[in-house]
Scaffold this motif. Structure first.
Motif, PDB file in Angstrom:
ATOM      1  N   PRO A 144       5.050  17.591  -1.718  1.00  0.00           N
ATOM      2  CA  PRO A 144       4.607  17.494  -3.111  1.00  0.00           C
ATOM      3  C   PRO A 144       5.481  16.526  -3.922  1.00  0.00           C
ATOM      4  O   PRO A 144       6.705  16.524  -3.808  1.00  0.00           O
ATOM      5  CB  PRO A 144       4.762  18.926  -3.632  1.00  0.00           C
ATOM      6  N   GLY A 145       4.789  15.690  -4.725  1.00  0.00           N
ATOM      7  CA  GLY A 145       5.497  14.844  -5.663  1.00  0.00           C
ATOM      8  C   GLY A 145       6.187  13.651  -5.066  1.00  0.00           C
ATOM      9  O   GLY A 145       7.102  13.093  -5.690  1.00  0.00           O
ATOM     10  N   THR A 146       5.805  13.201  -3.846  1.00  0.00           N
ATOM     11  CA  THR A 146       6.462  12.047  -3.230  1.00  0.00           C
ATOM     12  C   THR A 146       5.421  11.076  -2.681  1.00  0.00           C
ATOM     13  O   THR A 146       4.275  11.438  -2.432  1.00  0.00           O
ATOM     14  CB  THR A 146       7.398  12.467  -2.086  1.00  0.00           C
ATOM     15  N   MET A 147       5.859   9.826  -2.473  1.00  0.00           N
ATOM     16  CA  MET A 147       4.989   8.797  -1.917  1.00  0.00           C
ATOM     17  C   MET A 147       5.836   7.869  -1.049  1.00  0.00           C
ATOM     18  O   MET A 147       7.066   7.835  -1.155  1.00  0.00           O
ATOM     19  CB  MET A 147       4.325   7.995  -3.041  1.00  0.00           C
ATOM     20  N   THR A 148       5.141   7.071  -0.197  1.00  0.00           N
ATOM     21  CA  THR A 148       5.831   6.157   0.716  1.00  0.00           C
ATOM     22  C   THR A 148       5.073   4.842   0.759  1.00  0.00           C
ATOM     23  O   THR A 148       3.833   4.836   0.798  1.00  0.00           O
ATOM     24  CB  THR A 148       5.904   6.735   2.142  1.00  0.00           C
ATOM     25  N   ASP A 149       5.818   3.716   0.726  1.00  0.00           N
ATOM     26  CA  ASP A 149       5.166   2.413   0.885  1.00  0.00           C
ATOM     27  C   ASP A 149       4.894   2.193   2.370  1.00  0.00           C
ATOM     28  O   ASP A 149       5.736   1.731   3.114  1.00  0.00           O
ATOM     29  CB  ASP A 149       5.989   1.278   0.275  1.00  0.00           C
ATOM     30  N   THR A 150       3.683   2.544   2.777  1.00  0.00           N
ATOM     31  CA  THR A 150       3.301   2.536   4.184  1.00  0.00           C
ATOM     32  C   THR A 150       3.161   1.130   4.740  1.00  0.00           C
ATOM     33  O   THR A 150       3.433   0.886   5.917  1.00  0.00           O
ATOM     34  CB  THR A 150       1.965   3.288   4.349  1.00  0.00           C
ATOM     35  N   PHE A 151       2.726   0.188   3.884  1.00  0.00           N
ATOM     36  CA  PHE A 151       2.493  -1.169   4.376  1.00  0.00           C
ATOM     37  C   PHE A 151       2.897  -2.173   3.304  1.00  0.00           C
ATOM     38  O   PHE A 151       2.632  -1.973   2.106  1.00  0.00           O
ATOM     39  CB  PHE A 151       1.016  -1.365   4.723  1.00  0.00           C
ATOM     40  N   ILE A 174       0.855  -1.187   0.000  1.00  0.00           N
ATOM     41  CA  ILE A 174       0.000   0.000   0.000  1.00  0.00           C
ATOM     42  C   ILE A 174       0.890   1.235   0.000  1.00  0.00           C
ATOM     43  O   ILE A 174       1.730   1.413   0.901  1.00  0.00           O
ATOM     44  CB  ILE A 174      -0.941   0.015   1.216  1.00  0.00           C
ATOM     45  N   TRP A 175       0.702   2.051  -1.062  1.00  0.00           N
ATOM     46  CA  TRP A 175       1.475   3.297  -1.192  1.00  0.00           C
ATOM     47  C   TRP A 175       0.565   4.470  -0.851  1.00  0.00           C
ATOM     48  O   TRP A 175      -0.611   4.487  -1.231  1.00  0.00           O
ATOM     49  CB  TRP A 175       1.984   3.463  -2.628  1.00  0.00           C
ATOM     50  N   ILE A 176       1.125   5.464  -0.143  1.00  0.00           N
ATOM     51  CA  ILE A 176       0.373   6.652   0.252  1.00  0.00           C
ATOM     52  C   ILE A 176       1.091   7.900  -0.261  1.00  0.00           C
ATOM     53  O   ILE A 176       2.320   8.010  -0.156  1.00  0.00           O
ATOM     54  CB  ILE A 176       0.216   6.723   1.783  1.00  0.00           C
ATOM     55  N   ILE A 177       0.310   8.824  -0.819  1.00  0.00           N
ATOM     56  CA  ILE A 177       0.877  10.100  -1.259  1.00  0.00           C
ATOM     57  C   ILE A 177       1.229  10.937  -0.031  1.00  0.00           C
ATOM     58  O   ILE A 177       0.429  11.078   0.905  1.00  0.00           O
ATOM     59  CB  ILE A 177      -0.122  10.863  -2.151  1.00  0.00           C
ATOM     60  N   TYR A 217       9.270   1.401 -16.283  1.00  0.00           N
ATOM     61  CA  TYR A 217       9.262   1.353 -14.822  1.00  0.00           C
ATOM     62  C   TYR A 217      10.545   0.680 -14.333  1.00  0.00           C
ATOM     63  O   TYR A 217      10.546  -0.512 -14.013  1.00  0.00           O
ATOM     64  CB  TYR A 217       8.057   0.574 -14.304  1.00  0.00           C
ATOM     65  N   PRO A 218      11.660   1.385 -14.295  1.00  0.00           N
ATOM     66  CA  PRO A 218      12.955   0.761 -13.934  1.00  0.00           C
ATOM     67  C   PRO A 218      12.948   0.093 -12.558  1.00  0.00           C
ATOM     68  O   PRO A 218      13.656  -0.884 -12.339  1.00  0.00           O
ATOM     69  CB  PRO A 218      13.925   1.947 -13.965  1.00  0.00           C
ATOM     70  N   ASN A 219      12.143   0.602 -11.630  1.00  0.00           N
ATOM     71  CA  ASN A 219      12.172   0.053 -10.271  1.00  0.00           C
ATOM     72  C   ASN A 219      11.621  -1.363 -10.194  1.00  0.00           C
ATOM     73  O   ASN A 219      11.841  -2.085  -9.220  1.00  0.00           O
ATOM     74  CB  ASN A 219      11.385   0.964  -9.325  1.00  0.00           C
ATOM     75  N   LEU A 220      10.865  -1.800 -11.221  1.00  0.00           N
ATOM     76  CA  LEU A 220      10.317  -3.144 -11.205  1.00  0.00           C
ATOM     77  C   LEU A 220      11.371  -4.224 -11.421  1.00  0.00           C
ATOM     78  O   LEU A 220      11.103  -5.417 -11.233  1.00  0.00           O
ATOM     79  CB  LEU A 220       9.230  -3.286 -12.287  1.00  0.00           C
ATOM     80  N   ASP A 224      14.351  -1.296  -0.028  1.00  0.00           N
ATOM     81  CA  ASP A 224      14.294  -0.562   1.234  1.00  0.00           C
ATOM     82  C   ASP A 224      12.876  -0.076   1.477  1.00  0.00           C
ATOM     83  O   ASP A 224      12.363   0.758   0.708  1.00  0.00           O
ATOM     84  CB  ASP A 224      15.245   0.644   1.201  1.00  0.00           C
ATOM     85  N   PRO A 225      12.197  -0.583   2.511  1.00  0.00           N
ATOM     86  CA  PRO A 225      10.834  -0.120   2.795  1.00  0.00           C
ATOM     87  C   PRO A 225      10.834   1.248   3.463  1.00  0.00           C
ATOM     88  O   PRO A 225      11.865   1.746   3.923  1.00  0.00           O
ATOM     89  CB  PRO A 225      10.301  -1.200   3.744  1.00  0.00           C
ATOM     90  N   ASP A 226       9.657   1.848   3.526  1.00  0.00           N
ATOM     91  CA  ASP A 226       9.435   3.113   4.247  1.00  0.00           C
ATOM     92  C   ASP A 226      10.235   4.276   3.700  1.00  0.00           C
ATOM     93  O   ASP A 226      10.425   5.282   4.392  1.00  0.00           O
ATOM     94  CB  ASP A 226       9.744   2.953   5.748  1.00  0.00           C
ATOM     95  N   LEU A 227      10.724   4.145   2.469  1.00  0.00           N
ATOM     96  CA  LEU A 227      11.461   5.254   1.892  1.00  0.00           C
ATOM     97  C   LEU A 227      10.522   6.203   1.159  1.00  0.00           C
ATOM     98  O   LEU A 227       9.536   5.778   0.549  1.00  0.00           O
ATOM     99  CB  LEU A 227      12.519   4.754   0.911  1.00  0.00           C
ATOM    100  N   THR A 228      10.842   7.478   1.213  1.00  0.00           N
ATOM    101  CA  THR A 228      10.104   8.465   0.434  1.00  0.00           C
ATOM    102  C   THR A 228      10.622   8.435  -0.998  1.00  0.00           C
ATOM    103  O   THR A 228      11.823   8.568  -1.239  1.00  0.00           O
ATOM    104  CB  THR A 228      10.288   9.860   1.044  1.00  0.00           C
ATOM    105  N   ARG A 229       9.702   8.250  -1.961  1.00  0.00           N
ATOM    106  CA  ARG A 229      10.117   8.116  -3.364  1.00  0.00           C
ATOM    107  C   ARG A 229       9.352   9.128  -4.222  1.00  0.00           C
ATOM    108  O   ARG A 229       8.215   9.499  -3.909  1.00  0.00           O
ATOM    109  CB  ARG A 229       9.863   6.697  -3.864  1.00  0.00           C
ATOM    110  N   PRO A 230       9.940   9.528  -5.346  1.00  0.00           N
ATOM    111  CA  PRO A 230       9.254  10.485  -6.227  1.00  0.00           C
ATOM    112  C   PRO A 230       8.104   9.834  -6.990  1.00  0.00           C
ATOM    113  O   PRO A 230       8.110   8.632  -7.253  1.00  0.00           O
ATOM    114  CB  PRO A 230      10.376  10.931  -7.171  1.00  0.00           C
ATOM    115  N   LEU A 231       7.139  10.641  -7.362  1.00  0.00           N
ATOM    116  CA  LEU A 231       5.979  10.165  -8.122  1.00  0.00           C
ATOM    117  C   LEU A 231       6.301  10.100  -9.617  1.00  0.00           C
ATOM    118  O   LEU A 231       5.593  10.673 -10.451  1.00  0.00           O
ATOM    119  CB  LEU A 231       4.781  11.083  -7.878  1.00  0.00           C
ATOM    120  N   THR A 232       7.405   9.431  -9.949  1.00  0.00           N
ATOM    121  CA  THR A 232       7.812   9.303 -11.355  1.00  0.00           C
ATOM    122  C   THR A 232       8.450   7.940 -11.579  1.00  0.00           C
ATOM    123  O   THR A 232       8.991   7.324 -10.649  1.00  0.00           O
ATOM    124  CB  THR A 232       8.848  10.392 -11.729  1.00  0.00           C
TER     125      THR A 232
END
Length: 611
Positions: free
Chosen positions: A64-71, A57-60, A117-120, A81-89
């Motif tokens: 501005p322009g960032t999200m975090t994998d909350t769960f 579950i990702w939360i905005i 989607y390079p992160n995949l 790395d969990p719980d990191l703040t990542r850009p919305l790109t």
């Protein structure tokens, strides 16, 4: 991969089952007391509806322009790395959040997918297929829910529709879970701040509560190294006073460091907190050694906050983490709150520490002054005693020597041979006593600074010749050889000749006494750069380093076979050293047991007379 915009209707039986499961979820989530319980209930619900192996579950974020994998639940993804703040790109989750549409990726390892989607690429082998939908709350997209499977092309359009319908029911629970988590976090933070505030206020020695303080920081933000640095009284340097965590090689923690030109300078001068990100680290110049060494150690993220008490700047809190981009603005705000909580107590502890240190320094100075005064008084008393007793002894001794000489000059018939032998013994011992008294007087004069010096110009060769001539009977009696060597034909100098002769007499006498019969004594003299150097080299038994260290102390006689067989009171070398210093030089010795000794007198070519 495909984005889905149309709703796929479900069969009545499946729809009925979905409604039943979601209704049960609504009842259960109302009983949850924590965000963890809410997320556990979400996993239970989705597991009844879909076949998947990982849920994220990702939360905005407010930023501005960032999200975090909350769960995250299920199969772990290596190197993620969990719980990191990542850009919305450039990510699948960002695509869902930006477009507001569901997304299906049949094969995460496909080259076209990875190009978009390079992160995949992380986890593509473990969990090749993906399906995700946005989470909407009151018309706004607040996050996304993504499921992944170990199978390729695991998710159908029907599965995505179930996921979308489930998300519509789960979104309020997710928002409520976030709000509950924030509320619980705030309660925990306030409790922790209150606890640490009470602890640091209970002592004026901050080191007592440092470990507890470290645990408080660790519970609030990522922390692999924590430093509390204190600004010095002049406000120009900062000292790492309290340190915990990953050591930084080649960094001297306990020294004062200048903060000019470093990020610390901005924090201290403008009193605002700052995050040094991984990107910032890469731009930091080489002269900012602390940050470069930190990065090489693996500490990639840094936060600074000022420590302030009232309007007074005390220092900084410096937190470092091994993880890249580990800190958010929320983390910085938490650290600022903690710094505000302890600032006054740290200031009080520093004031107490400085007060104690000043009191100890004052007490130490007073003790040193008292000892110096006692030593001075003791030396003055000893000097007065030596001077007085020497004068008292010299007067009768002079009379004894004079009358012995008178008796010896009388005709042989006037006294028998036996009496003459007795007179010789008296004469020799009286002479030894006279030399001792003269040495004591010289030592007393030097120590009391009453020694009078008379600078005259002369050739060193002449002085050495006169001294060696006076010692010729003693040297000849032991069949010793005396050699002299000069670097120049005539070594001219201006100094007190009588005092120089006295030093040479002592050194050469000493060399003769402690060298055996038939041995050689050598005198080597040089002159260079306004300095005269005279070395007296003997072939005696030599000394150990411990013996050499005390040889110039007054009344010191070494306890060995050579010294036990010679006369003396241990004053000659002490007097020589004091006279050498009075002439602006010194006497040094180098010796090796069994290989003889070298005594070196060094004095300036021209004596500087006191005004």
């Amino acid at each position: 991969m495909r984005l889905l915009s149309k709703h796929i209707p479900l069969r009545r039986s499946r729809q009925h089952r979905l409604d039943s499961v979601l209704a049960e979820f609504s009842r259960q989530v109302g009983l949850c007391n924590s965000s963890e319980e809410v997320y556990t209930e979400i996993v239970r619900v989705l597991s009844q509806l879909l076949d998947f192996h990982r849920l994220t579950i990702w939360i905005i974020n407010p930023d501005p322009g960032t999200m975090t994998d909350t769960f995250a639940w299920g199969v772990p993804i290596a190197n993620w790395d969990p719980d990191l703040t990542r850009p919305l790109t450039n990510s699948a989750s960002a695509e869902i959040l930006n477009s507001g549409n569901p997304l299906v990726v049949p094969d995460c390892g496909d080259s076209a997918v990875l190009a978009r989607y390079p992160n995949l690429e992380v986890g593509a082998d473990q969990l090749p297929s993906l399906a995700g939908v946005p989470l909407r709350y009151r018309g706004d997209i607040v996050g996304s829910m993504i499921v992944r499977s170990r199978k390729k092309a695991a998710f159908s359009d029907k599965d995505v529709e179930i996921l979308r319908l489930a998300a519509a029911h789960l979104a309020p629970a997710v928002v409520n879970a976030l709000q509950l988590a924030e509320l619980q976090h705030e309660v925990r933070v306030r409790t922790l701040l209150a606890d640490i505030g009470r602890s640091v206020s209970s002592t004026i020695d901050f080191s007592v509560v440092w470990d507890e303080f470290v645990r408080a920081v660790q519970s609030l933000v990522p922390c692999d190294r924590l430093v509390m640095a204190i600004v010095d009284e002049d406000g120009k340097y900062i000292e790492d006073r309290y340190i915990w965590g990953v050591p930084i090689p080649n960094w001297d923690d306990r020294q004062k460091h200048s903060f000019e030109g470093a990020p610390t300078e901005r924090v201290l001068n403008f009193r605002y907190a700052e995050i040094i990100s991984t990107e910032d680290m890469d731009r930091i110049t080489l002269d900012q050694v602390d940050y470069k060494l930190s990065e090489r150690t693996g500490l990639h993220s840094t936060m600074f906050v000022p420590l302030i008490a009232g309007d007074r700047l005390i220092g900084t809190l410096n937190v470092k983490a091994l993880r890249r981009d580990a800190y958010s603005k929320d983390d910085l705000a938490l650290l600022e709150r903690l710094a505000m909580q302890v600032g006054g107590s740290v200031a009080a502890a520093e004031l107490y520490s400085r007060t104690v240190r000043l009191a100890e320094e004052k007490e130490a100075r007073a003790e040193v002054e008292l000892r110096n005064k006692q030593l001075t008084e003791s030396n003055e008393s000893r000097t007065r005693f030596i001077s007085a007793i020497s004068h008292e002894l010299r007067t009768p001794l002079t009379s004894i020597i004079a009358f012995v000489d008178i008796l010896r000059r009388r005709k042989k018939s006037a006294t028998d041979e036996k009496n003459l032998q007795y007179l010789d013994v008296i004469r020799r011992n009286a002479e030894r006593l006279r030399v001792l008294i003269e040495d004591l007087l010289d030592l007393s004069s030097v120590e009391s600074e009453d020694l009078r010096l008379n600078g005259t110009e002369f050739n060193l060769q002449d002085s050495v010749a006169e001294v060696t001539m006076s010692l010729k009977p003693m040297i000849d009696a032991r069949a010793q050889r005396l050699e002299t060597e000069y670097a120049e034909p005539a070594i001219r100098l201006v100094t007190d000749r009588s005092r120089l002769d006295q030093i040479l007499l002592n050194l050469i006498t000493n060399a003769s006494k402690y060298s055996g019969d038939y041995k050689e004594i050598k005198i080597v003299a040089t002159q260079m750069n306004g300095t005269v150097r005279i070395a007296v080299i003997d072939q005696g038994d030599g000394m150990t380093d411990e013996e050499s260290a005390v040889i110039f102390d007054a009344f010191t006689r070494l306890d060995n076979e050579a010294t036990n067989s010679t006369t003396g009171q241990g004053l000659g070398l002490a007097v020589s050293q004091q006279l050498a210093r009075a002439l602006g030089g010194e006497v040094k010795v180098s010796s090796e047991k069994g290989k003889g000794s070298v005594f070196v007198l060094t004095i300036p070519s021209r004596l500087e007379m006191a005004a």
